[in-house]
Design an enzyme around this catalytic site. Structure first.
Site, PDB file in Angstrom:
ATOM      1  N   GLU A 435       1.971   6.385  45.255  1.00  0.00           N
ATOM      2  CA  GLU A 435       0.590   6.189  44.809  1.00  0.00           C
ATOM      3  C   GLU A 435      -0.303   5.797  45.994  1.00  0.00           C
ATOM      4  O   GLU A 435      -0.139   4.714  46.566  1.00  0.00           O
ATOM      5  CB  GLU A 435       0.595   5.086  43.734  1.00  0.00           C
ATOM      6  N   ASP A 513       2.745   1.175  42.211  1.00  0.00           N
ATOM      7  CA  ASP A 513       2.560  -0.275  42.200  1.00  0.00           C
ATOM      8  C   ASP A 513       3.120  -0.890  40.925  1.00  0.00           C
ATOM      9  O   ASP A 513       3.125  -0.248  39.865  1.00  0.00           O
ATOM     10  CB  ASP A 513       1.070  -0.632  42.304  1.00  0.00           C
ATOM     11  N   ASP A 515       1.963  -2.771  38.713  1.00  0.00           N
ATOM     12  CA  ASP A 515       0.865  -3.311  37.904  1.00  0.00           C
ATOM     13  C   ASP A 515       0.495  -2.289  36.834  1.00  0.00           C
ATOM     14  O   ASP A 515       1.137  -1.251  36.688  1.00  0.00           O
ATOM     15  CB  ASP A 515      -0.334  -3.680  38.785  1.00  0.00           C
ATOM     16  N   ASP A 517      -2.136  -0.272  36.513  1.00  0.00           N
ATOM     17  CA  ASP A 517      -2.538   1.030  37.054  1.00  0.00           C
ATOM     18  C   ASP A 517      -1.329   1.832  37.526  1.00  0.00           C
ATOM     19  O   ASP A 517      -1.233   3.041  37.309  1.00  0.00           O
ATOM     20  CB  ASP A 517      -3.519   0.854  38.230  1.00  0.00           C
TER      21      ASP A 517
END
Length: 647
Positions: A435, A513, A515, A517
Site C-alpha cells: 500500500e 497497514d 489500520d 484503511d
C-alpha cells in the site's frame, strides 16, 4: 558396508508396507479428508452428517441434530432407520462395527439401500472413526438401544444392547485425535452453520439443528440455529442474492427428472456485473464445475439466444453475442443427484458423467421456454441485460488488448513500478503488493532481492464488485497487477479463465497497514482476486502479511507484539517504564524492522487465503462490497463487537 547401510540399500518385498484400512487413514489422513488443518477438522463433521442426509434422501429421516460439545467433541443425531446391528455374514461381527471400522463398507454400495449418496464415496464414518481418539456410536433400532465405543478406530468392546427404546435413529459422538489435528481442535460455529444451512437448502423439507454448548446467548441459553427450507433452491438463490437487486420479478426454478437424473435448478438475474454459478452433485459443492454446469450453460445460451433472435431486439447489434453475455448478473444453482458420480479435476470436485449434460440442458431449456413465454416483461428485461453485457464485453475486449499491448511494449513486459527479483523459478519467488509508494520504498530496501519482488499500489484500487468489466481492465493499478503476475487475462469467450502456467510468483502477498484503511485496501484487493483470479486463491498462491501492531522497549530490550494481549504480556515481563510504540502504518517502520517482523521467512507470520465455502464467500463479498446498504449495516451491527476501531 555396515549392517545399517546394507539395511538401507536392501529393497525387497519385505520393504513394502501394506497399510490396511484404518491404519492407512491414520498414516495418510490428507488423502481422505483433504488436509489435517481447520478444513479437514470440519470435514469430519460433514462426513457424519452426510450419512444422515443419505437416510433423508432415501426417505427415512427428516431431522438431524448437530451439537458442538464443551470439549469440542461433536454429537450428531438423526431419526433415520438406525445403522444395522445384526451379524455381518462375511465379517462375523455386528454390521455397526463393520460400518465403523472398514473402509468402503456401508449401505451406499447397495443400490437397493441408497439410490444416491454424498460424502467421500464410502469412506465417511469409518474415516472419522480412524481420526478420532474416541468415538461413541448409539443405535436406536427395532425397540432396542445398541452401543459401541472406539479409540483411534479400534473397538473397545463388541456391540451390546443397553436398553429399550421407542425411537429409531443413530447418535454418533466423536472427539478428533489431537495427535493428528495438531494445528487446532476448535470448531468454528459459523463454518459449520454455513454448511448446515447449505444442506437444508439443497434438501428441502429436512430440518438441521446446530447447537454450540461452548457459548451462551444473552439469556444464558446455548447458541443454536434451526435450518429448514420448504422451497429449497429458490430460497437458496434469494439468500445468496440478499445484497443484490433483482431485475426480474421472481426466481426461475424447476425440479424434475431427466434421463433418470434428478435435476433441480434455480436462477435469477440481478443488476450486478458478476456471474455467480454454483453447482452440486449429491450435496457436494463441485466448485470446479463439470458436465452438469456445461449442460446448464448450453440450455441457458441456446434458449435465450433463440428467444432474443426471434424478438428482433438484436437486429441493431453490430457484433455477435457470446455465451458470457447471457450469464452476466446471473445467480444460479444447479443441483443433480447421480447414482454413480465420476469425479475429475485436481480436488475431485468436477463431475465427469457425460449423460448429465443433456439431462440438465433439456431441463433448463424447458424451464426457460415456459418462463419467457409466460413472463414477456421479464423476458424483455433479460434480453436488454444481455445486450448491455455484450456491449460492455466488446469495450472490455479493447481494454484487455490495451493491457496486453502495454505489457509487450513496456520494458520486459512489466510495469515500471515493479521492483522485480532475480530468481527465475516462480515456485521460489514472491511478490508483495504494498500500500503506497512510501511503504513500497521501505519494503524495497528491506527485502531479499534474490526472491522477493515489490509492487507498490497507489491508494485504494477499484471496487470491482460495482464496476463493469471494461472499467476493471482500464484501471491502472489492476493492469499493473495483471502484468506483474504474468497470467493470461483470458479470451473473449471466457474472461475469467487464467493460465496459471504463466504465473511469475507462487506467493502473492498483500501487505497493507494494520489500520482501518489498510484493512479496506486488503478487502478491495481480495475482492479483485476472488472475482477475477479465483484460481490463484484455490491454488493457494494468495497470502496476507501480518505486520506487528506494537514495539515494546525498555533499555536495550525490545520485542514486537501482534495484538493487545501480547503487548500486555511483554509490558508485564519488562516491568515499569516500558515504552510502547504503536505502528499505524508500514511506513513507520524502517527497512530492517519490516524485514525482521513481516518479510523474513524465518520469523514472519502470513495468513494463507483459502475458500472453505464458495457460496458463502460469494455472498459475503457481494454484501460487503456491493451496492445494497441494509445487509451491510446488519452485518456491521452483528459483528461490531469484534471490530478494531482506530482512534
Amino acid at each position: 558396508m555396515s549392517d545399517e547401510a546394507k539395511k538401507k540399500h536392501n529393497y525387497s518385498a519385505d520393504s513394502i508396507q501394506a497399510l490396511e484400512g484404518m491404519e492407512h487413514v491414520r498414516m495418510r489422513p490428507s488423502m481422505y479428508i483433504g488436509d489435517i488443518g481447520t478444513r479437514g477438522l470440519h470435514h469430519l463433521v460433514y462426513e457424519v452428517v452426510d450419512n444422515s442426509i443419505d437416510e433423508a434422501l432415501a426417505g427415512h429421516c427428516d431431522t438431524i441434530d448437530v451439537t458442538i460439545n464443551e470439549d469440542n467433541s461433536i454429537t450428531t443425531k438423526d431419526n433415520g432407520r438406525g445403522i444395522p446391528v445384526g451379524i455381518h455374514k462375511k465379517e462375523g461381527v455386528s454390521a455397526l462395527e463393520v460400518v465403523m471400522t472398514k473402509i468402503g463398507a456401508g449401505g451406499k454400495f447397495d443400490k437397493d439401500s441408497y439410490k444416491v449418496s454424498g460424502g467421500l464415496h464410502g469412506v465417511g464414518v469409518s474415516c472419522v472413526n480412524a481420526l478420532s481418539d474416541h468415538l461413541h456410536a448409539i443405535v436406536h433400532k427395532d425397540g432396542k438401544v445398541w452401543e459401541q465405543e472406539y479409540e483411534k478406530g479400534k473397538p473397545l468392546y463388541p456391540v451390546k444392547s443397553t436398553g429399550d427404546t421407542d425411537f429409531n435413529g443413530t447418535i454418533v459422538t466423536f472427539r478428533p485425535d489431537p495427535t493428528i489435528f495438531k494445528q487446532t481442535l476448535e470448531y468454528n460455529y459459523d463454518t459449520l452453520a454455513s454448511r448446515m444451512r447449505e444442506l437444508a437448502y439443497l434438501n428441502k423439507g429436512i430440518t438441521v439443528n446446530l447447537t454450540d454448548k461452548r457459548n451462551k446467548d444473552e439469556e444464558g441459553n446455548d447458541i443454536s440455529e434451526r435450518f429448514h427450507s420448504e422451497e429449497g433452491l429458490k430460497e437458496f438463490v434469494r439468500f445468496l442474492d440478499t445484497s443484490r437487486s433483482p431485475i426480474i420479478g421472481q426466481v426461475i426454478a424447476m425440479e424434475g427428472e431427466k434421463n433418470n437424473t434428478p435435476v433441480e435448478v434455480a436462477m435469477i438475474y440481478n443488476d450486478s456485473y458478476a456471474e455467480n454459478l454454483h453447482s452440486y452433485v449429491n450435496n457436494i459443492n463441485t466448485h470446479e464445475g463439470g458436465t452438469h454446469l456445461s449442460g446448464f450453460r448450453r440450455g441457458l445460451t441456446s434458449t435465450l439466444k433463440k428467444y432474443a433472435d426471434a424478438s428482433g431486439m438484436l437486429d441493431k447489434l453490430k457484433f455477435e453475442i457470446a455465451g458470457d453475455d447471457f450469464r452476466e448478473g446471473l445467480t444460479a444453482i444447479v443441483s443433480v443427484k447421480v447414482g454413480e458420480p465420476q469425479f475429475e479435476g485436481q480436488t475431485k470436485t468436477k463431475l465427469g458423467n457425460r449423460e448429465v449434460t443433456s439431462a440438465v440442458s433439456q431441463a433448463v431449456s424447458e424451464m426457460l421456454e415456459n418462463y419467457l413465454e409466460e413472463n414477456p416483461a421479464d423476458a424483455k428485461t433479460i434480453v436488454q441485460k444481455v445486450i448491455l453485457a455484450a456491449q460492455a464485453r466488446h469495450a472490455a475486449k479493447k481494454a484487455r488488448e490495451m493491457v496486453q499491448r502495454k505489457s509487450v511494449m513496456s520494458i520486459g513486459g512489466l510495469p515500471g513500478k515493479l521492483s522485480d527479483c532475480s530468481e527465475q523459478d516462480p515456485a521460489l519467488c514472491e511478490v508483495f503488493l504494498v500500500e503506497g509508494d512510501s511503504a513500497g520504498g521501505t519494503a524495497k530496501q528491506g527485502r531479499d532481492r534474490m526472491f522477493q519482488a515489490i509492487l507498490p499500489l497507489r491508494g485504494k484500487i477499484l471496487n470491482v464488485e460495482k464496476a463493469m468489466h471494461h472499467k476493471v481492465f482500464e484501471n491502472e493499478e489492476i493492469k499493473n497487477i495483471f502484468t506483474a503476475l504474468g497470467v493470461t487475462i483470458g479470451t473473449e469467450e471466457d474472461s475469467k479463465a487464467l493460465n496459471l502456467s504463466k504465473l511469475r510468483y507462487h506467493k502473492v502477498v498483500i501487505m497493507c497497514d494494520a489500520d482501518v484503511d489498510g484493512s479496506h485496501i486488503s478487502t478491495l484487493i481480495l475482492t479483485f482476486f476472488f472475482r477475477y483470479m479465483k484460481e490463484l486463491i484455490e491454488a493457494g498462491h494468495i497470502y496476507i502479511a501480518a505486520p506487528p501492531l506494537y514495539l515494546v522497549k525498555k533499555g536495550a530490550k525490545k520485542q514486537y507484539a501482534w495484538n493487545d494481549d501480547q503487548r500486555d504480556v511483554i509490558v508485564k515481563e519488562f516491568g515499569e517504564n516500558s515504552k510502547i510504540q504503536r505502528y499505524k502504518g508500514l511506513g513507520e517502520m524502517n527497512a530492517e524492522q519490516l524485514w525482521d517482523t513481516t518479510m523474513n521467512p524465518e520469523y514472519r507470520t502470513m495468513r494463507q487465503v483459502t475458500i472453505d465455502n464458495l457460496t458463502e464467500a460469494d455472498r459475503i463479498f457481494s454484501m460487503l462490497m456491493g451496492d445494497e446498504v441494509p445487509p451491510r449495516r446488519e452485518f456491521i451491527e452483528k459483528n461490531a463487537v469484534y471490530a478494531n476501531i482506530d482512534a
